[in-house]
Design a protein around this motif. Structure first.
Motif, PDB file in Angstrom:
ATOM      1  N   LYS A 286     -11.683  -2.099  -7.428  1.00  0.00           N
ATOM      2  CA  LYS A 286     -11.653  -0.985  -8.375  1.00  0.00           C
ATOM      3  C   LYS A 286     -10.942   0.220  -7.780  1.00  0.00           C
ATOM      4  O   LYS A 286     -10.110   0.865  -8.427  1.00  0.00           O
ATOM      5  N   GLU A 287     -11.231   0.527  -6.511  1.00  0.00           N
ATOM      6  CA  GLU A 287     -10.605   1.673  -5.856  1.00  0.00           C
ATOM      7  C   GLU A 287      -9.120   1.431  -5.623  1.00  0.00           C
ATOM      8  O   GLU A 287      -8.281   2.329  -5.840  1.00  0.00           O
ATOM      9  N   VAL A 288      -8.771   0.216  -5.218  1.00  0.00           N
ATOM     10  CA  VAL A 288      -7.361  -0.106  -4.971  1.00  0.00           C
ATOM     11  C   VAL A 288      -6.566  -0.054  -6.273  1.00  0.00           C
ATOM     12  O   VAL A 288      -5.441   0.463  -6.310  1.00  0.00           O
ATOM     13  N   ALA A 289      -7.155  -0.560  -7.347  1.00  0.00           N
ATOM     14  CA  ALA A 289      -6.475  -0.527  -8.638  1.00  0.00           C
ATOM     15  C   ALA A 289      -6.207   0.907  -9.084  1.00  0.00           C
ATOM     16  O   ALA A 289      -5.142   1.214  -9.629  1.00  0.00           O
ATOM     17  N   ALA A 290      -7.167   1.805  -8.838  1.00  0.00           N
ATOM     18  CA  ALA A 290      -6.979   3.217  -9.198  1.00  0.00           C
ATOM     19  C   ALA A 290      -5.851   3.842  -8.381  1.00  0.00           C
ATOM     20  O   ALA A 290      -5.051   4.634  -8.899  1.00  0.00           O
ATOM     21  N   ASP A 291      -5.755   3.486  -7.087  1.00  0.00           N
ATOM     22  CA  ASP A 291      -4.687   4.030  -6.235  1.00  0.00           C
ATOM     23  C   ASP A 291      -3.319   3.470  -6.642  1.00  0.00           C
ATOM     24  O   ASP A 291      -2.304   4.183  -6.616  1.00  0.00           O
ATOM     25  N   LEU A 292      -3.283   2.203  -7.026  1.00  0.00           N
ATOM     26  CA  LEU A 292      -2.026   1.617  -7.485  1.00  0.00           C
ATOM     27  C   LEU A 292      -1.539   2.291  -8.763  1.00  0.00           C
ATOM     28  O   LEU A 292      -0.329   2.479  -8.955  1.00  0.00           O
ATOM     29  N   LYS A 293      -2.473   2.660  -9.624  1.00  0.00           N
ATOM     30  CA  LYS A 293      -2.096   3.319 -10.874  1.00  0.00           C
ATOM     31  C   LYS A 293      -1.395   4.644 -10.609  1.00  0.00           C
ATOM     32  O   LYS A 293      -0.495   5.042 -11.358  1.00  0.00           O
ATOM     33  N   GLN A 294      -1.786   5.343  -9.548  1.00  0.00           N
ATOM     34  CA  GLN A 294      -1.130   6.600  -9.190  1.00  0.00           C
ATOM     35  C   GLN A 294       0.342   6.388  -8.866  1.00  0.00           C
ATOM     36  O   GLN A 294       1.172   7.282  -9.067  1.00  0.00           O
ATOM     37  N   ILE A 295       0.677   5.172  -8.423  1.00  0.00           N
ATOM     38  CA  ILE A 295       2.067   4.871  -8.062  1.00  0.00           C
ATOM     39  C   ILE A 295       2.892   4.586  -9.318  1.00  0.00           C
ATOM     40  O   ILE A 295       3.896   5.239  -9.586  1.00  0.00           O
ATOM     41  N   TYR A 296       2.441   3.610 -10.130  1.00  0.00           N
ATOM     42  CA  TYR A 296       3.289   3.196 -11.246  1.00  0.00           C
ATOM     43  C   TYR A 296       3.231   4.146 -12.443  1.00  0.00           C
ATOM     44  O   TYR A 296       4.046   4.040 -13.355  1.00  0.00           O
ATOM     45  N   SER A 297       2.272   5.083 -12.434  1.00  0.00           N
ATOM     46  CA  SER A 297       2.230   6.059 -13.523  1.00  0.00           C
ATOM     47  C   SER A 297       2.845   7.400 -13.130  1.00  0.00           C
ATOM     48  O   SER A 297       2.774   8.373 -13.888  1.00  0.00           O
ATOM     49  N   ALA A 298       3.472   7.463 -11.934  1.00  0.00           N
ATOM     50  CA  ALA A 298       4.105   8.709 -11.480  1.00  0.00           C
ATOM     51  C   ALA A 298       5.235   9.113 -12.414  1.00  0.00           C
ATOM     52  O   ALA A 298       5.939   8.270 -12.971  1.00  0.00           O
ATOM     53  N   ALA A 299       5.413  10.427 -12.561  1.00  0.00           N
ATOM     54  CA  ALA A 299       6.422  10.953 -13.487  1.00  0.00           C
ATOM     55  C   ALA A 299       7.842  10.799 -12.946  1.00  0.00           C
ATOM     56  O   ALA A 299       8.795  10.671 -13.713  1.00  0.00           O
ATOM     57  N   THR A 300       7.996  10.821 -11.615  1.00  0.00           N
ATOM     58  CA  THR A 300       9.323  10.719 -11.015  1.00  0.00           C
ATOM     59  C   THR A 300       9.307   9.691  -9.889  1.00  0.00           C
ATOM     60  O   THR A 300       8.236   9.321  -9.374  1.00  0.00           O
ATOM     61  N   ALA A 301      10.507   9.260  -9.491  1.00  0.00           N
ATOM     62  CA  ALA A 301      10.618   8.299  -8.392  1.00  0.00           C
ATOM     63  C   ALA A 301      10.131   8.911  -7.078  1.00  0.00           C
ATOM     64  O   ALA A 301       9.494   8.228  -6.259  1.00  0.00           O
ATOM     65  N   ASP A 302      10.418  10.214  -6.864  1.00  0.00           N
ATOM     66  CA  ASP A 302       9.967  10.874  -5.637  1.00  0.00           C
ATOM     67  C   ASP A 302       8.444  10.905  -5.564  1.00  0.00           C
ATOM     68  O   ASP A 302       7.851  10.681  -4.496  1.00  0.00           O
ATOM     69  N   GLU A 303       7.816  11.205  -6.677  1.00  0.00           N
ATOM     70  CA  GLU A 303       6.352  11.230  -6.695  1.00  0.00           C
ATOM     71  C   GLU A 303       5.784   9.834  -6.447  1.00  0.00           C
ATOM     72  O   GLU A 303       4.785   9.673  -5.735  1.00  0.00           O
ATOM     73  N   ALA A 304       6.440   8.819  -7.007  1.00  0.00           N
ATOM     74  CA  ALA A 304       5.986   7.451  -6.783  1.00  0.00           C
ATOM     75  C   ALA A 304       6.096   7.074  -5.309  1.00  0.00           C
ATOM     76  O   ALA A 304       5.200   6.409  -4.758  1.00  0.00           O
ATOM     77  N   GLU A 305       7.204   7.477  -4.646  1.00  0.00           N
ATOM     78  CA  GLU A 305       7.367   7.223  -3.209  1.00  0.00           C
ATOM     79  C   GLU A 305       6.252   7.880  -2.412  1.00  0.00           C
ATOM     80  O   GLU A 305       5.712   7.304  -1.461  1.00  0.00           O
ATOM     81  N   LEU A 306       5.888   9.114  -2.808  1.00  0.00           N
ATOM     82  CA  LEU A 306       4.823   9.841  -2.127  1.00  0.00           C
ATOM     83  C   LEU A 306       3.493   9.114  -2.274  1.00  0.00           C
ATOM     84  O   LEU A 306       2.750   8.941  -1.288  1.00  0.00           O
ATOM     85  N   ARG A 307       3.190   8.686  -3.514  1.00  0.00           N
ATOM     86  CA  ARG A 307       1.928   7.968  -3.746  1.00  0.00           C
ATOM     87  C   ARG A 307       1.911   6.631  -3.012  1.00  0.00           C
ATOM     88  O   ARG A 307       0.867   6.194  -2.517  1.00  0.00           O
ATOM     89  N   LEU A 308       3.061   5.980  -2.916  1.00  0.00           N
ATOM     90  CA  LEU A 308       3.147   4.720  -2.189  1.00  0.00           C
ATOM     91  C   LEU A 308       2.873   4.920  -0.707  1.00  0.00           C
ATOM     92  O   LEU A 308       2.174   4.122  -0.074  1.00  0.00           O
ATOM     93  N   THR A 309       3.419   6.005  -0.137  1.00  0.00           N
ATOM     94  CA  THR A 309       3.172   6.319   1.278  1.00  0.00           C
ATOM     95  C   THR A 309       1.693   6.608   1.518  1.00  0.00           C
ATOM     96  O   THR A 309       1.099   6.138   2.507  1.00  0.00           O
ATOM     97  N   GLU A 310       1.097   7.381   0.604  1.00  0.00           N
ATOM     98  CA  GLU A 310      -0.329   7.674   0.729  1.00  0.00           C
ATOM     99  C   GLU A 310      -1.154   6.390   0.653  1.00  0.00           C
ATOM    100  O   GLU A 310      -2.126   6.216   1.391  1.00  0.00           O
ATOM    101  N   PHE A 311      -0.746   5.492  -0.234  1.00  0.00           N
ATOM    102  CA  PHE A 311      -1.447   4.221  -0.393  1.00  0.00           C
ATOM    103  C   PHE A 311      -1.342   3.391   0.874  1.00  0.00           C
ATOM    104  O   PHE A 311      -2.336   2.797   1.327  1.00  0.00           O
ATOM    105  N   GLU A 312      -0.149   3.372   1.443  1.00  0.00           N
ATOM    106  CA  GLU A 312       0.074   2.607   2.691  1.00  0.00           C
ATOM    107  C   GLU A 312      -0.774   3.139   3.840  1.00  0.00           C
ATOM    108  O   GLU A 312      -1.399   2.374   4.573  1.00  0.00           O
ATOM    109  N   ASN A 313      -0.822   4.465   3.967  1.00  0.00           N
ATOM    110  CA  ASN A 313      -1.606   5.062   5.040  1.00  0.00           C
ATOM    111  C   ASN A 313      -3.106   4.802   4.848  1.00  0.00           C
ATOM    112  O   ASN A 313      -3.839   4.567   5.820  1.00  0.00           O
ATOM    113  N   LYS A 314      -3.539   4.867   3.595  1.00  0.00           N
ATOM    114  CA  LYS A 314      -4.969   4.662   3.317  1.00  0.00           C
ATOM    115  C   LYS A 314      -5.367   3.218   3.589  1.00  0.00           C
ATOM    116  O   LYS A 314      -6.477   2.952   4.094  1.00  0.00           O
TER     117      LYS A 314
END
Length: 314
Positions: A286-314
């Motif tokens: 459930k927690e991982v799915a919520a974090d993944l949603k932050q990536i694919y629902s990002a408004a811009t590609a830069d924001e998606a890259e940021l969320r992906l990096t945060e996901f990787e670190n977490k």
């Protein structure tokens, strides 16, 4: 300080209130209002017949006692009886006639036997898998309307013809995005309920609106059948698609590329998330799915890259 004015509720017409009070003077139980001979049914009959008389006056150019002013000398010629079936059961109506037979009523058109919406109830029951006999019993029990099996068959057959026309309609030349997926539903087939696969094609047109391009039913889902689907889309006018969004079915990309070789085939997000969660412990999904949603629902590609990096670190 801002003053907010509240909208005043519209007051009913006093004359209508007097009429309602007089009509309800003998009201004692719900059946008096909505029963077989209830007030609503009687009121509906009265209003429809008054509307028909008004339409006749407009058609002839004079009322019952008025001077004949139309150039043909056409006048009223009594009434004919028509019975309409509806939510309140059978409703007998007196429909005015003219001597020349040129009157075409609008509120109840010629050859009409059911109120608008009654066919919808038949289709709704049919779509839920009820047999003709079950539909007949249900309508008689709920609305007191005796509906013949032939009528039910005629209504469903008419819709079937509309469905065939819709399924074969021409399509746009280009759809930037095409979603292809399959859902499984229970359907009644030759008296038995079976689970069948419904193939669904949804296109996003050049205006950005989703459009259901077609529905196909089969026992199982397979790449071979999907090849038939995309071939049919091509034959109906779809010359090009940019992105085909599909699930992970084996052979699916090959089926699409055989018809649209330039299309990019992309695994849909829902299936990508599901595949990702296969590598995650159940308690953390459930927690991982919520974090993944932050990536694919990002408004811009830069924001998606940021969320992906945060996901990787977490």
């Amino acid at each position: 300080m801002t003053v907010v004015k509240r909208n005043k509720r519209a007051k009913p017409d006093p004359e209508l209130l007097k009429l309602a009070d007089s009509l309800l003077a003998n009201y004692q139980k719900p059946e008096d209002l909505i029963g077989e001979n209830g007030l609503l049914k009687q009121l509906t009959k009265m209003l429809v017949e008054r509307a028909l008389e008004t339409e006749m006056t407009d058609h002839l150019g004079h009322d019952k006692s008025g001077e004949v002013t139309n150039g043909t000398g056409n006048t009223r010629n009594g009434h004919s009886t028509k019975t309409l079936k509806g939510d309140f059961g059978a409703l007998p109506l007196d429909v005015p006639r003219d001597r020349q037979g040129t009157f075409e009523p609008q509120i109840v058109v010629k050859n009409q036997t059911r109120w608008a919406g009654f066919d919808d109830k038949i289709i709704s029951l049919y779509a839920r898998g009820l047999s003709v006999r079950e539909i007949q019993s249900h309508l008689e029990e709920m609305y007191g309307a005796e509906v013949s099996p032939t009528l039910i068959s005629n209504v469903t057959d008419a819709v079937s013809e509309d469905v065939k026309l819709w399924q074969a309609r021409p399509l746009d030349a280009v759809y930037p995005i095409l979603y292809l997926d399959c859902i499984r539903v229970k359907v009644r087939d030759n008296g038995a309920v079976r689970t069948k696969a419904v193939y669904l094609a949804i296109g996003v047109n050049m205006e950005g609106h989703k459009e259901v391009l077609g529905l196909w039913i089969s026992q199982t889902e397979g790449a071979k059948f999907w090849l038939q689907v995309v071939t049919e889309l091509k034959n109906r006018g779809v010359q090009d698609i940019f992105i085909a969004c599909v699930d992970g079915l084996k052979g699916f990309p090959d089926a699409i590329e055989a018809v649209y070789p330039q299309a990019a085939v992309q695994l849909c997000i829902v299936h990508m998330v599901r595949n990702s969660l296969n590598f995650v412990p159940w308690k953390a999904q459930k927690e991982v799915a919520a974090d993944l949603k932050q990536i694919y629902s990002a408004a811009t590609a830069d924001e998606a890259e940021l969320r992906l990096t945060e996901f990787e670190n977490k």
